[in-house]
Every structure is written in structure tokens, then in C-alpha cells.
Design a protein around this motif. Structure first.
Motif, PDB file in Angstrom:
ATOM      1  N   ILE A  24       0.858  -1.189   0.000  1.00  0.00           N
ATOM      2  CA  ILE A  24       0.000   0.000   0.000  1.00  0.00           C
ATOM      3  C   ILE A  24       0.891   1.234   0.000  1.00  0.00           C
ATOM      4  N   GLU A  25       0.476   2.233  -0.770  1.00  0.00           N
ATOM      5  CA  GLU A  25       1.229   3.485  -0.862  1.00  0.00           C
ATOM      6  C   GLU A  25       0.247   4.651  -0.908  1.00  0.00           C
ATOM      7  N   HIS A  26       0.585   5.753  -0.241  1.00  0.00           N
ATOM      8  CA  HIS A  26      -0.210   6.983  -0.323  1.00  0.00           C
ATOM      9  C   HIS A  26       0.480   7.874  -1.350  1.00  0.00           C
ATOM     10  N   LEU A  27      -0.253   8.224  -2.417  1.00  0.00           N
ATOM     11  CA  LEU A  27       0.358   8.936  -3.523  1.00  0.00           C
ATOM     12  C   LEU A  27      -0.618   9.971  -4.082  1.00  0.00           C
ATOM     13  N   HIS A  28      -0.228  11.223  -4.051  1.00  0.00           N
ATOM     14  CA  HIS A  28      -1.031  12.318  -4.618  1.00  0.00           C
ATOM     15  C   HIS A  28      -2.459  12.326  -4.088  1.00  0.00           C
ATOM     16  N   GLY A  29      -2.620  12.114  -2.794  1.00  0.00           N
ATOM     17  CA  GLY A  29      -3.934  12.181  -2.168  1.00  0.00           C
ATOM     18  C   GLY A  29      -4.787  10.934  -2.330  1.00  0.00           C
ATOM     19  N   LYS A  30      -4.271   9.896  -2.949  1.00  0.00           N
ATOM     20  CA  LYS A  30      -4.987   8.627  -3.132  1.00  0.00           C
ATOM     21  C   LYS A  30      -4.195   7.516  -2.454  1.00  0.00           C
ATOM     22  N   TRP A  31      -4.888   6.428  -2.168  1.00  0.00           N
ATOM     23  CA  TRP A  31      -4.252   5.237  -1.611  1.00  0.00           C
ATOM     24  C   TRP A  31      -4.153   4.205  -2.719  1.00  0.00           C
ATOM     25  N   VAL A  32      -2.942   3.695  -2.952  1.00  0.00           N
ATOM     26  CA  VAL A  32      -2.685   2.768  -4.043  1.00  0.00           C
ATOM     27  C   VAL A  32      -2.320   1.409  -3.462  1.00  0.00           C
ATOM     28  N   PHE A  46      -7.687   4.018  -4.324  1.00  0.00           N
ATOM     29  CA  PHE A  46      -8.791   4.231  -3.395  1.00  0.00           C
ATOM     30  C   PHE A  46      -8.716   5.645  -2.839  1.00  0.00           C
ATOM     31  N   ASP A  47      -9.874   6.202  -2.527  1.00  0.00           N
ATOM     32  CA  ASP A  47      -9.932   7.510  -1.878  1.00  0.00           C
ATOM     33  C   ASP A  47      -9.625   7.408  -0.392  1.00  0.00           C
ATOM     34  N   LEU A  48     -10.051   6.319   0.235  1.00  0.00           N
ATOM     35  CA  LEU A  48      -9.918   6.165   1.684  1.00  0.00           C
ATOM     36  C   LEU A  48      -8.907   5.083   2.044  1.00  0.00           C
ATOM     37  N   GLU A  49      -8.086   5.394   3.049  1.00  0.00           N
ATOM     38  CA  GLU A  49      -7.070   4.456   3.516  1.00  0.00           C
ATOM     39  C   GLU A  49      -7.693   3.144   3.989  1.00  0.00           C
ATOM     40  N   VAL A  50      -8.793   3.219   4.720  1.00  0.00           N
ATOM     41  CA  VAL A  50      -9.417   2.013   5.261  1.00  0.00           C
ATOM     42  C   VAL A  50      -9.840   1.066   4.135  1.00  0.00           C
ATOM     43  N   HIS A  51     -10.336   1.616   3.030  1.00  0.00           N
ATOM     44  CA  HIS A  51     -10.733   0.767   1.905  1.00  0.00           C
ATOM     45  C   HIS A  51      -9.519   0.112   1.256  1.00  0.00           C
ATOM     46  N   ALA A  52      -8.436   0.858   1.135  1.00  0.00           N
ATOM     47  CA  ALA A  52      -7.206   0.299   0.574  1.00  0.00           C
ATOM     48  C   ALA A  52      -6.671  -0.821   1.465  1.00  0.00           C
ATOM     49  N   LYS A  53      -6.678  -0.589   2.783  1.00  0.00           N
ATOM     50  CA  LYS A  53      -6.178  -1.617   3.708  1.00  0.00           C
ATOM     51  C   LYS A  53      -7.046  -2.867   3.669  1.00  0.00           C
ATOM     52  N   PHE A  55      -8.918  -3.920   1.123  1.00  0.00           N
ATOM     53  CA  PHE A  55      -8.687  -4.574  -0.163  1.00  0.00           C
ATOM     54  C   PHE A  55      -7.360  -5.328  -0.143  1.00  0.00           C
ATOM     55  N   ALA A  56      -6.308  -4.681   0.372  1.00  0.00           N
ATOM     56  CA  ALA A  56      -4.988  -5.319   0.443  1.00  0.00           C
ATOM     57  C   ALA A  56      -5.037  -6.565   1.324  1.00  0.00           C
ATOM     58  N   ALA A  57      -5.753  -6.493   2.437  1.00  0.00           N
ATOM     59  CA  ALA A  57      -5.881  -7.659   3.320  1.00  0.00           C
ATOM     60  C   ALA A  57      -6.563  -8.804   2.582  1.00  0.00           C
ATOM     61  N   GLY A  58      -7.593  -8.506   1.806  1.00  0.00           N
ATOM     62  CA  GLY A  58      -8.268  -9.535   1.023  1.00  0.00           C
ATOM     63  C   GLY A  58      -7.359 -10.151  -0.021  1.00  0.00           C
ATOM     64  N   GLN A  59      -6.517  -9.334  -0.640  1.00  0.00           N
ATOM     65  CA  GLN A  59      -5.575  -9.861  -1.629  1.00  0.00           C
ATOM     66  C   GLN A  59      -4.537 -10.765  -0.960  1.00  0.00           C
ATOM     67  N   ARG A  60      -4.087 -10.375   0.239  1.00  0.00           N
ATOM     68  CA  ARG A  60      -3.124 -11.224   0.972  1.00  0.00           C
ATOM     69  C   ARG A  60      -3.742 -12.582   1.295  1.00  0.00           C
ATOM     70  N   LEU A  63      -3.979 -14.637  -1.919  1.00  0.00           N
ATOM     71  CA  LEU A  63      -2.679 -15.085  -2.411  1.00  0.00           C
ATOM     72  C   LEU A  63      -1.920 -15.954  -1.401  1.00  0.00           C
ATOM     73  N   GLY A  64      -2.517 -16.179  -0.229  1.00  0.00           N
ATOM     74  CA  GLY A  64      -1.862 -17.010   0.781  1.00  0.00           C
ATOM     75  C   GLY A  64      -0.672 -16.346   1.442  1.00  0.00           C
ATOM     76  N   LEU A  65      -0.661 -15.015   1.478  1.00  0.00           N
ATOM     77  CA  LEU A  65       0.425 -14.285   2.108  1.00  0.00           C
ATOM     78  C   LEU A  65       0.089 -13.997   3.568  1.00  0.00           C
ATOM     79  N   PRO A  66       1.095 -13.807   4.410  1.00  0.00           N
ATOM     80  CA  PRO A  66       0.812 -13.485   5.806  1.00  0.00           C
ATOM     81  C   PRO A  66       0.149 -12.122   5.927  1.00  0.00           C
ATOM     82  N   SER A  67      -0.678 -11.974   6.948  1.00  0.00           N
ATOM     83  CA  SER A  67      -1.330 -10.684   7.173  1.00  0.00           C
ATOM     84  C   SER A  67      -0.342  -9.709   7.779  1.00  0.00           C
TER      85      SER A  67
END
Length: 72
Positions: A24-32, A46-53, A55-60, A63-67
Motif C-alpha cells: 500500500i502506498e499513499h500517492l497524490h492524495g490517493k491510496w494505491v 482508493f480515496d480512503l485508507e481504510v478501503h485500501a487496507k 482490499f490489500a488484506a483480502g488480496q493477501r 494469495l496465501g500471504l501473511p497478514s
């Protein structure tokens, strides 16, 4: 209104068997959320950090990655 703005995919590189990654990265006012699967890099904005986090947790999980523990 959805906070996910864009889904971008890059062509996979020539090398094989790259590990899956999620970041996750914060870039130009958006969360990537950057994630790579089988060498194919994808970004979701994403506009909101919570949504990015979330989404990233779901991808982890997918993909079977550690949280990643929550920051204080």
C-alpha cells in the motif's frame, strides 16, 4: 459511491516464478494498492485508507500471504 477509482494492469515481465506481493502506498492524495501475481503487476486506487487496507488484506488472503499487523 465506490471508493475504488481505477484498476491498472501491466504486462508481465519475462522472468518466471516471481513471488506474489501486496503493498500500500499513499500517492497524490490517493491510496494505491500494488499487487503482483505470477509476474503481473496490478494497481488499485482508493480515496480512503481504510478501503485500501481492507482490499490489500483480502488480496493477501487470496494469495496465501501473511497478514500485516495493524499500526498503532
Amino acid at each position: 459511491m465506490s471508493s475504488m477509482l481505477t484498476l491498472l494492469a501491466a504486462a508481465p515481465p519475462d522472468n518466471h516464478e516471481q513471488p506474489a506481493t501486496v503493498a500500500i502506498e499513499h500517492l497524490h492524495g490517493k491510496w494505491v494498492v500494488h499487487f503482483t501475481v505470477d509476474g503481473e503487476a496490478t494497481q488499485c486506487l482508493f480515496d480512503l485508507e481504510v478501503h485500501a487496507k481492507n482490499f490489500a488484506a483480502g488480496q493477501r488472503v487470496r494469495l496465501g500471504l501473511p497478514s500485516v499487523p495493524d499500526e498503532p
